[in-house]
Design a protein around this motif. Structure first.
Motif, short mmCIF file in Angstrom:
data_model
loop_
_atom_site.label_atom_id
_atom_site.label_comp_id
_atom_site.label_asym_id
_atom_site.label_seq_id
_atom_site.Cartn_x
_atom_site.Cartn_y
_atom_site.Cartn_z
N GLU A 131 -6.84 5.44 7.57
CA GLU A 131 -7.42 4.47 6.63
C GLU A 131 -6.32 3.70 5.90
O GLU A 131 -6.43 2.50 5.69
CB GLU A 131 -8.34 5.19 5.63
CG GLU A 131 -9.64 5.68 6.24
CD GLU A 131 -10.33 4.60 7.09
OE1 GLU A 131 -10.49 3.48 6.59
OE2 GLU A 131 -10.68 4.90 8.25
N THR A 132 -5.26 4.41 5.48
CA THR A 132 -4.17 3.73 4.80
C THR A 132 -3.52 2.72 5.72
O THR A 132 -3.22 1.59 5.32
CB THR A 132 -3.12 4.76 4.35
OG1 THR A 132 -3.78 5.87 3.81
CG2 THR A 132 -2.19 4.17 3.32
N ARG A 133 -3.32 3.14 6.96
CA ARG A 133 -2.68 2.23 7.91
C ARG A 133 -3.53 0.99 8.10
O ARG A 133 -3.03 -0.12 8.16
CB ARG A 133 -2.48 2.94 9.25
CG ARG A 133 -1.50 4.08 9.18
CD ARG A 133 -1.35 4.74 10.55
NE ARG A 133 -0.67 3.87 11.48
CZ ARG A 133 0.57 4.09 11.91
NH1 ARG A 133 1.24 5.12 11.50
NH2 ARG A 133 1.12 3.26 12.76
N VAL A 134 -4.84 1.20 8.20
CA VAL A 134 -5.73 0.07 8.38
C VAL A 134 -5.60 -0.89 7.20
O VAL A 134 -5.54 -2.11 7.36
CB VAL A 134 -7.18 0.54 8.54
CG1 VAL A 134 -8.14 -0.62 8.47
CG2 VAL A 134 -7.34 1.29 9.86
N GLU A 135 -5.51 -0.30 6.00
CA GLU A 135 -5.42 -1.12 4.81
C GLU A 135 -4.14 -1.95 4.81
O GLU A 135 -4.13 -3.14 4.47
CB GLU A 135 -5.48 -0.23 3.56
CG GLU A 135 -5.55 -0.96 2.23
CD GLU A 135 -6.73 -1.93 2.14
OE1 GLU A 135 -7.76 -1.63 2.76
OE2 GLU A 135 -6.59 -2.97 1.49
N VAL A 136 -3.04 -1.31 5.23
CA VAL A 136 -1.76 -2.04 5.32
C VAL A 136 -1.90 -3.23 6.26
O VAL A 136 -1.54 -4.36 5.93
CB VAL A 136 -0.64 -1.11 5.84
CG1 VAL A 136 0.63 -1.90 6.06
CG2 VAL A 136 -0.39 0.02 4.87
N VAL A 137 -2.45 -2.96 7.43
CA VAL A 137 -2.58 -4.02 8.43
C VAL A 137 -3.48 -5.13 7.91
O VAL A 137 -3.19 -6.31 8.06
CB VAL A 137 -3.13 -3.43 9.74
CG1 VAL A 137 -3.48 -4.53 10.71
CG2 VAL A 137 -2.12 -2.49 10.35
N ALA A 164 8.05 6.95 5.11
CA ALA A 164 7.52 7.23 6.43
C ALA A 164 6.26 6.39 6.61
O ALA A 164 5.64 5.98 5.62
CB ALA A 164 7.17 8.71 6.57
N SER A 165 5.92 6.13 7.84
CA SER A 165 4.67 5.43 8.07
C SER A 165 3.55 6.31 7.56
O SER A 165 3.58 7.52 7.74
CB SER A 165 4.43 5.21 9.57
OG SER A 165 5.55 4.63 10.14
N VAL A 170 0.85 -1.20 0.00
CA VAL A 170 0.00 0.00 0.00
C VAL A 170 0.89 1.25 0.00
O VAL A 170 1.81 1.36 0.80
CB VAL A 170 -0.89 0.01 1.25
CG1 VAL A 170 -1.83 1.20 1.23
CG2 VAL A 170 -1.65 -1.28 1.38
N GLY A 171 0.57 2.17 -0.90
CA GLY A 171 1.28 3.45 -0.88
C GLY A 171 2.76 3.27 -1.18
O GLY A 171 3.16 2.41 -1.95
N GLN A 172 3.61 4.12 -0.54
CA GLN A 172 5.07 4.08 -0.73
C GLN A 172 5.42 4.13 -2.21
O GLN A 172 6.29 3.39 -2.69
CB GLN A 172 5.70 2.84 -0.08
CG GLN A 172 5.27 2.55 1.33
CD GLN A 172 5.73 3.58 2.32
OE1 GLN A 172 6.04 4.71 1.95
NE2 GLN A 172 5.72 3.26 3.59
N ASP A 173 4.70 4.98 -2.96
CA ASP A 173 4.86 4.99 -4.41
C ASP A 173 6.27 5.34 -4.84
O ASP A 173 6.77 4.78 -5.81
CB ASP A 173 3.86 5.98 -5.02
CG ASP A 173 2.44 5.51 -4.82
OD1 ASP A 173 2.23 4.29 -4.89
OD2 ASP A 173 1.55 6.35 -4.57
#
Lengths: 555, 334
Positions: free
Chosen positions: B206-212, B200-201, B11-14
């Motif tokens: 919502e993004t964090r939830v998706e990662v988890v 960075a974290s 997720v993210g970290q593009d």
């Protein structure tokens, strides 16, 4: 507010969870001094993995296996030794606070690879001592024996039947959709940056559900997980210890509200946060945070100035060990060690006349390495200082130079006056040169304090990168009135100086501020505090006493 | 060996993903440096990338993964000469690895038992044609880092010791990760990495939830999760392969050269390495996006990764170099 749970029941819970899913949880960080309480806890580890003990000084071949030198020589064919990490194991790391970063990285890798679990016995006594962050991040559970009194001791070992049943059930435990969200939000509310925390908390919640015989994770499981996994990772709340926990930060509450609380109807994450906060006394959080900060300020605790860029070392007594890539055999000591046994060993079959040396005889050479210290003098040569006591400061610097020369320290000299600071003398050991430059230093002009701090910091960082240990000594009357860009603007000059002082503190450059004004300056004292520096107001004194003060402060 | 986390499921970290894909298209860009907090998916991304890349064809048993039987070094001994397909090597370099283990050294086993002088290849040999990953690169001993960067640039490992004289190809992409809280990297070394990324974290819940959620799904059912993302990974792999073959044909207009030079001048980056890396990275990005020529947008997209670690440190600038690059890009390349 939730009352802090009884530490013994907390320990029991943690050990039970660890017994159910050691690999998923990564392991346990046990902060405890050696003693009966710790023994009770380590005795109750009931993980379905073989226990292996290791120490911070463990060598690579013990970890990964490799060729067994002694057996190979004896057998005449290669004999492989087994490594601790060869098969899944529960590793027990003693004196974990002393584990060097290299070992921490290897263990972290082993934990990431799966199959292993780690119990880190952290005996950290001082504030700055703590488990390496790379490991602390990967171990789900945390226990501190501080509040655990021996007289309250209760049996800790989990019921084997219940644990076995829980292990069987673990794979099938379902997680309600809101649970991951709730734990992630709780972690966010506690300002935990790492994303491993909510994942590990989720694993803990699942183990807890399995242990209670549930097929679905319930609120009680999440609470337990939050208190065992999230609590110690949180940044301490700003209040002093002993006060009731504050109402949730309005900013956080808003953030959560707009994030869509409607999607987590069953589990209020405030409760999780509170469970986590109640689980540990606030001063413990503060202590852990202090440890983290100290590590950060140390600037790479592992690869710091003690080991790099040294040109000399004092030999220390040799110690037993095995010669390897980065160690040197002390031949004489090894022979001396083997000598008494030659008669005895000669009785064993083998070649006659040859020295019989066993691996246990090997002695390794050791040196104590201290990196070169550099004193960076920043001398205020502005008009105000010149009027007051530039001569005295010069005299003190000269005397200190003599001492530095005796100790083989390097010295660098920065002078600041007018619009900027100049590096008059790059680091040198030449006494004559330094004295000459110092004597020729003229006085007069405004005080560019910020520029001096900047030049000093730049130089200190550069020297640090070269493996030296810089110390910044400022001799000033603190009346900085020139900003960094050279404009005479007292307000901006002060702001610039404060920013730089913070930078000096953040980079962990030790500093010393000598107030050479006629009367001690409150502003300079504050600046020194920001810098994390020792502040010394100098009473009217001769150069001899000034040098004495300096030497005492640096010792 | 279990299947690594799928690259496309990160997720993210593009920026980190983009940098890694670019080095996969053009290994000549140089290494990638990933700096950031713990638990932000640095290691995950590297391992995922290895699984994403197309497999290589190599001589069976060759210690340096040679692409043709003629290229096998003579010290490797007789080999059957068959060709095998194997995944792109990703070699982990543990901290505290000795120089011997990195470059290779005398084979102690054969020296002891048979009294023979033989070369035992090190990690650099194994990493040839692949990736060398160093977690916590800022904690690595300086002399090892020097050595690595030297080899990474020359593409050849030379061992001269104990009467051995051996050279073998060692072309790999160096990926370093680290946490700036634990120590900095010397500027000379920073500069040698082609691209640098700050991770960075994610701040938003919502993004964090998706990662988890994704990580948890992966941990519970690896095969199922990997299968679910296999199509996306395959599409990305195809895109990388296509970009590799398209790369030589991508045109570089003069205006883009000017843009690169102007940007580097405005930022005051040291040396010409910045410009060259910027250009190569922009070209790789153009190839990845299927463009016929490099455009200003490509330069703009890779500028932060290519330049942020080449600026002179300014202790007063609390915003950091990322903000400085962004500001200058906006000014110079409107």
């Amino acid at each position: 507010m939730t009352a802090p749970p009884d530490p013994w029941s907390r320990a029991r819970d943690a050990l039970a969870l660890l017994a159910v899913d050691p690999v998923g949880l990564g392991g346990l960080w046990l902060r405890a001094r050696a003693g009966p309480v710790r023994d009770l806890i380590t005795g109750a580890l009931a993980m379905p993995l073989p226990l292996r003990r290791l120490t911070p000084a463990i060598a690579d071949d013990a970890l990964y296996g490799g060729i067994d030198l002694a057996a190979t020589l004896a057998a005449g064919r290669p004999v492989e030794g087994r490594g601790l990490l060869d098969e899944p194991a529960a590793l027990v790391l003693a004196m974990a606070e002393r584990a060097p970063p290299a070992l921490a990285a290897r263990l972290a890798l082993a934990l990431d690879g799966g199959g292993h679990a780690l119990v880190a016995l952290d005996e950290g006594a001082e504030d700055g001592e703590s488990l390496a962050p790379a490991l602390a991040d990967r171990l789900a559970l945390f226990l501190d024996t501080d509040g655990m009194v021996w007289s309250d001791a209760a049996p800790l070992a989990p019921d084997p039947a219940a644990v076995a049943a829980a292990r069987a059930r673990l794979r099938a435990v379902a997680v309600p959709p809101g649970a991951a969200t709730a734990l992630t939000r709780a972690a966010a509310a506690l300002a935990i940056p790492s994303l491993r925390a909510p994942l590990l908390a989720l694993a803990a919640a699942r183990a807890s559900a399995a242990l209670s015989g549930r097929d679905t994770v319930a609120e009680a499981d999440l609470r337990l997980a939050a208190s065992l996994v999230l609590a110690h990772r949180g940044t301490p709340p700003p209040e002093a210890a002993g006060e009731p926990p504050p109402p949730p930060d309005p900013a956080e509450a808003q953030g959560e509200g707009s994030g869509g609380t409607d999607r987590t109807p069953t589990i209020p994450e405030d409760l999780l946060v509170e469970a986590a906060r109640a689980a540990l006394p606030a001063d413990l959080l503060a202590r852990l945070a202090a440890g983290r900060a100290a590590r950060a300020a140390g600037g790479g605790a592992g690869s710091g100035a003690e080991t790099r860029g040294n040109r000399r070392g004092r030999p220390l007594p040799p110690r037993p060990g095995r010669p390897g890539g980065d160690t040197r055999l002390d031949l004489v000591a090894t022979l001396r060690q083997a000598a008494p046994w030659q008669r005895l060993r000669a009785a064993a079959p083998g070649r006659d006349g040859a020295l019989r040396i066993r691996p246990a005889d090997f002695r390794l050479r050791r040196f104590r390495q201290t990196s070169d210290r550099v004193l960076i003098f920043a001398v205020d040569a502005s008009g105000s200082a010149a009027l007051a006591r530039l001569a005295e400061a010069k005299g003190a610097a000269e005397l200190l130079l003599g001492q530095a020369y005796a100790r083989r320290d390097h010295v660098a000299l920065i002078a600041f006056r007018g619009t900027g600071a100049d590096l008059l003398l790059p680091p040198t050991r030449s006494l004559v040169q330094t004295k000459r430059r110092l004597a020729a230093l003229p006085g007069g002009g405004p005080t560019p304090l910020a520029a001096a701090l900047r030049t000093g910091l730049d130089l200190a960082l550069r020297l640090k990168a070269q493996g030296m240990t810089p110390t910044l000594a400022m001799l000033t009357d603190g009346r900085g009135n020139v900003a960094l860009d050279g404009t005479p603007d007292r307000l901006r000059a002060e702001a610039d100086a404060a920013t730089l002082a913070r930078a000096i503190r953040a980079r962990g450059v030790p500093a010393l501020v000598l107030d050479t004004a006629t009367r001690p300056q409150a502003g300079l004292r504050a600046l020194a505090q920001t810098m994390g520096a020792v502040y010394l107001p100098l009473p009217r004194a001769d150069a001899q006493r000034l040098a004495g003060t300096l030497a005492a402060a640096l010792a | 060996m279990t299947a690594p986390f799928p690259f496309s499921a990160i997720v993210g970290q593009d920026e980190m993903k983009q940098a890694m894909i670019l080095t996969a298209i053009d290994p000549g860009i140089g290494g990638v440096l990933v700096f950031g907090d713990r638990g932000t998916g640095k290691s995950t991304a590297v391992r995922a990338l290895a699984a994403l890349l197309p497999p290589i064809v190599a001589v069976e048993g060759c210690p340096v993964n040679s692409a043709a039987p003629e290229a096998v070094p003579d010290w490797a001994g007789p080999l059957p000469g068959r060709m095998v397909t194997k995944p792109t090597p990703v070699v982990d370099l543990p901290l505290g690895a000795t120089e011997d283990r990195v470059t290779g050294a005398l084979d102690i086993e054969r020296a002891l038992v048979r009294g023979e002088k033989a070369f035992q290849p090190g990690l650099l040999a194994r990493a040839n044609r692949g990736y060398l990953y160093i977690d916590e690169v800022n904690l690595l001993e300086d002399h090892i880092v020097d050595l690595l960067l030297d080899v990474a640039q020359s593409g050849e490992n030379v061992v001269e010791r104990e009467g051995l004289s051996i050279r073998h190809p060692a072309r790999f992409v160096l990926v370093g990760s680290g946490n700036p809280e634990e120590g900095e990297l010397r500027p000379q070394l920073l500069d040698r990495f082609g691209l640098s990324v700050e991770v960075a974290s994610p701040r938003d819940v919502e993004t964090r939830v998706e990662v988890v959620r994704r990580r948890d799904a992966y941990d519970r059912d690896r095969e199922g999760f990997v299968k679910k993302w296999a199509a996306k990974d395959a599409a990305l792999r195809a895109q990388i392969v296509a970009a590799r073959s398209a790369l030589p044909a991508v045109k570089t207009p003069n205006t883009v050269l000017h843009d690169c030079a102007a940007l580097c001048l405005a930022l005051g980056s040291d040396g010409l390495r910045g410009e060259l890396t910027l250009l190569r990275a922009a070209r790789a990005l153009a190839a990845f996006e299927g463009a016929a020529a490099v455009e200003r947008a490509h330069v703009r997209a890779v500028a932060p990764s290519a330049l942020r670690h080449r600026l002179r440190r300014d202790p007063l600038d609390e915003a950091g170099s990322t903000a400085r690059v962004a500001r200058t890009v906006a000014e110079v390349l409107p």
